[in-house]
Design an enzyme around this catalytic site. Structure first.
Site, short mmCIF file in Angstrom:
data_model
loop_
_atom_site.label_atom_id
_atom_site.label_comp_id
_atom_site.label_asym_id
_atom_site.label_seq_id
_atom_site.Cartn_x
_atom_site.Cartn_y
_atom_site.Cartn_z
N HIS A 69 67.20 25.61 -53.29
CA HIS A 69 66.64 26.65 -52.00
C HIS A 69 67.43 26.97 -51.11
O HIS A 69 67.38 27.95 -50.35
CB HIS A 69 65.35 26.15 -51.50
CG HIS A 69 63.94 26.19 -52.38
ND1 HIS A 69 62.98 26.88 -52.16
CD2 HIS A 69 63.86 25.88 -53.61
CE1 HIS A 69 62.07 27.08 -53.02
NE2 HIS A 69 62.73 26.49 -54.13
N VAL A 73 69.20 31.23 -50.85
CA VAL A 73 68.75 32.25 -49.50
C VAL A 73 69.88 31.76 -48.25
O VAL A 73 70.26 30.98 -47.97
CB VAL A 73 67.52 31.35 -48.92
CG1 VAL A 73 67.03 32.09 -47.81
CG2 VAL A 73 66.32 31.28 -50.10
N ASP A 77 74.41 26.94 -46.95
CA ASP A 77 74.67 26.89 -45.56
C ASP A 77 73.69 26.00 -44.65
O ASP A 77 73.74 26.16 -43.59
CB ASP A 77 74.59 28.29 -44.88
CG ASP A 77 73.06 29.06 -44.82
OD1 ASP A 77 72.53 28.18 -45.49
OD2 ASP A 77 73.21 29.95 -43.89
N SER A 79 70.58 26.30 -44.23
CA SER A 79 69.74 26.97 -43.40
C SER A 79 68.44 26.38 -43.92
O SER A 79 67.37 26.81 -42.93
CB SER A 79 69.95 28.51 -43.56
OG SER A 79 69.97 29.00 -44.94
N PRO A 167 63.19 33.73 -57.10
CA PRO A 167 62.49 34.20 -58.14
C PRO A 167 61.17 33.26 -58.00
O PRO A 167 61.17 32.12 -58.08
CB PRO A 167 63.37 33.94 -59.41
CG PRO A 167 64.39 32.87 -59.26
CD PRO A 167 64.51 33.04 -57.57
N THR A 198 63.39 19.25 -65.84
CA THR A 198 63.22 18.15 -66.62
C THR A 198 62.62 16.90 -65.59
O THR A 198 62.19 15.91 -66.55
CB THR A 198 64.41 17.55 -67.37
OG1 THR A 198 64.38 16.25 -67.97
CG2 THR A 198 65.61 17.35 -66.28
N ASP A 255 67.11 14.91 -68.71
CA ASP A 255 67.40 14.84 -70.13
C ASP A 255 67.11 16.15 -70.51
O ASP A 255 66.73 17.17 -69.96
CB ASP A 255 66.77 13.72 -71.00
CG ASP A 255 65.29 13.57 -71.07
OD1 ASP A 255 64.60 14.59 -70.70
OD2 ASP A 255 64.72 12.59 -71.45
C1 HEM Z 1 64.68 29.62 -62.45
C2 HEM Z 1 63.92 29.87 -61.45
C3 HEM Z 1 63.28 28.85 -60.93
C4 HEM Z 1 61.71 28.96 -60.59
C5 HEM Z 1 60.90 30.28 -60.53
C6 HEM Z 1 61.52 27.68 -59.84
C7 HEM Z 1 60.17 27.45 -59.48
C8 HEM Z 1 59.71 26.11 -59.12
C9 HEM Z 1 58.39 25.96 -58.67
C10 HEM Z 1 57.36 26.67 -58.42
C11 HEM Z 1 58.36 24.52 -58.47
C12 HEM Z 1 56.99 23.75 -57.88
C13 HEM Z 1 56.94 23.43 -56.58
C14 HEM Z 1 55.72 22.85 -56.14
O1 HEM Z 1 54.64 23.34 -56.54
O2 HEM Z 1 55.84 21.71 -55.20
C15 HEM Z 1 59.58 23.95 -58.70
C16 HEM Z 1 60.04 22.48 -58.68
C17 HEM Z 1 61.21 22.23 -59.06
N1 HEM Z 1 62.59 22.97 -59.08
FE1 HEM Z 1 62.28 24.71 -59.62
N2 HEM Z 1 62.57 26.80 -59.99
C18 HEM Z 1 63.40 27.56 -60.57
C19 HEM Z 1 64.88 27.13 -60.63
C20 HEM Z 1 65.28 25.97 -60.16
C21 HEM Z 1 66.45 25.44 -60.18
C22 HEM Z 1 67.72 26.45 -60.13
C23 HEM Z 1 66.58 24.29 -59.76
C24 HEM Z 1 67.71 23.20 -59.54
C25 HEM Z 1 68.97 23.39 -59.90
C26 HEM Z 1 65.36 23.77 -59.72
C27 HEM Z 1 64.67 22.61 -59.53
C28 HEM Z 1 63.37 22.11 -59.15
C29 HEM Z 1 62.92 20.62 -59.32
C30 HEM Z 1 63.92 19.50 -59.30
C31 HEM Z 1 61.68 20.92 -59.21
C32 HEM Z 1 60.68 19.66 -58.64
C33 HEM Z 1 60.43 19.46 -57.27
C34 HEM Z 1 59.81 18.10 -56.84
O3 HEM Z 1 59.69 17.20 -57.43
O4 HEM Z 1 59.49 18.20 -55.58
N3 HEM Z 1 64.26 24.99 -59.87
N4 HEM Z 1 60.45 24.96 -59.17
#
Ligand code: HEM
Length: 333
Positions: A69, A73, A77, A79, A167, A198, A255
């Site tokens: 995040h 954005v 930095d 932010s 996105p 994962t 994994d």
């Molecule tokens: C490809 C587009 C992506 C979308 C649309 C997306 C969307 C989301 C959403 C909606 C959540 C749940 C948030 C919540 O309800 O608390 C989430 C969780 C998460 N995302 Fe993504 N994400 C994307 C890419 C990524 C990337 C690139 C990473 C890291 C390199 C990432 C890492 C994570 C992790 C680790 C969680 C779990 C967070 C937690 O346990 O608090 N995501 N993501």
């Protein structure tokens, strides 16, 4: 004719200087940047992340997500960490944006920063802390290690509007590819970095559209597996604020289980399922869904490389500061 040539030479010279600057800005990030100025910086970060996850293991995914995040954005930095400092401020900060509602772990970053300020005041930026913490959270979840280039400065601006670059979870494959391309990330980076899902948890609110059947992807093969859908409905029905594991079988472990989930229609978000809608992302999902040791190793290597690329999105290397506290710019400390 001569003046045209002079004009052309001038344009080329400007272009050459501009590209020199843009490469040198990137080149200033380097592995081991703090070796002389704060020799134990990376050890301090690792120890603090390890101590945190020993008592709050559920935060591993949250700590990884903060770096995503931050970088998507306004570049990497720091932010995302800034709080509103002035009640008169009209604009909301990134942290106040709807997209940030589920973000957690800010207190962990603040605590690490405090330790680093005690050890080497004014040296280690909050943007770099986020990059190192993300790596260590993955490593401590049995995932890969990668060398993190550092040397980012912290920015001074944080605006909620800019989070439109992230996105949303109901994105289709075209929107995902476009959002990543905007940050100079490839389709392969998209499928590899999505593998971050994962580990970690999601609020029911983030995938309600999957439960209600809104925004269908026009492809039954991309809809949720019925048994998994029932399971999610029963968990979310009582309380939309509930959190569920993103990769049910091996949520605390980093994994390739995510790819198996996606292939078997257990990808939580439409953006996860959408990886089956493109030939190249689908091929990656299928190859890594087997969970074989070799495929796991390949994913680990790919993930580290993609994280370094993501960490290189518009780093601030000149017009910035090293914040004393990660949640406010130095003028307000
Ligand atoms: C490809 C587009 C992506 C979308 C649309 C997306 C969307 C989301 C959403 C909606 C959540 C749940 C948030 C919540 O309800 O608390 C989430 C969780 C998460 N995302 Fe993504 N994400 C994307 C890419 C990524 C990337 C690139 C990473 C890291 C390199 C990432 C890492 C994570 C992790 C680790 C969680 C779990 C967070 C937690 O346990 O608090 N995501 N993501």
């Amino acid at each position: 004719m001569a003046s045209r040539i002079t004009q052309l030479v001038a344009i080329l010279a400007v272009y050459a200087v501009a590209s020199l600057f843009s490469t040198s800005a990137q080149a200033q990030l380097q592995v081991g940047y703090y070796r002389d100025s704060c020799n134990h910086a990376e050890d301090i970060v690792f120890q603090e992340v390890a101590a945190t996850l020993a008592v709050r293991p559920y935060l591993a995914g949250s700590l990884l997500r903060l770096h995503f995040h931050d970088c998507f954005v306004r570049g990497c930095d720091g932010s995302i960490l800034l709080n509103k400092t002035d009640d008169e401020m009209v604009d909301k900060t990134e942290r106040e944006a709807d997209t940030s509602a589920g973000l957690r772990g800010f207190d962990v970053i603040d605590a690490i920063k405090e330790k680093l300020e005690e050890a080497c005041p004014g040296i280690v930026s909050c943007a770099d802390i986020l990059a190192l913490v993300a790596r260590d959270a993955v490593l401590l979840s049995h995932g890969p290690y990668w060398h993190v280039p550092t040397g980012r400065l912290d920015g001074r601006i944080s605006k909620a509007d800019a989070t439109k670059d992230l996105p949303p979870p109901n994105s289709n494959i075209t929107q995902l590819k476009a959002a990543f391309a905007e940050k100079n990330l490839t389709t392969k980076d998209l499928v590899v970095l999505s593998g971050a899902h994962t580990i970690g948890y999601s609020h029911c609110q983030s995938f309600l559209d999957r439960l209600t059947g809104e925004h269908k992807l026009n492809d039954a093969a991309l809809e949720l597996d019925p048994a998994y859908l029932d399971d999610l409905r029963s968990k979310c029905e009582a309380n939309r604020g509930e959190m569920v594991e993103m990769s049910p079988k091996s949520s605390p472990r980093f994994d390739t289980s995510y790819y198996s989930d996606v292939l078997h229609r257990r990808g939580l978000f439409r953006s996860d399922a959408a990886l089956l809608a493109d030939d190249s992302t689908r091929a990656y999902v299928e190859q890594h869904a087997t969970g074989s040791v070799d495929d796991n190793q390949e994913f680990f290597g790919d993930f580290g490389n993609a994280m370094v690329k993501m960490g290189n999105i518009q780093p601030v290397t000149t017009d910035g500061e090293v914040r004393t506290k990660c949640s406010v710019v130095n003028d307000y400390v």
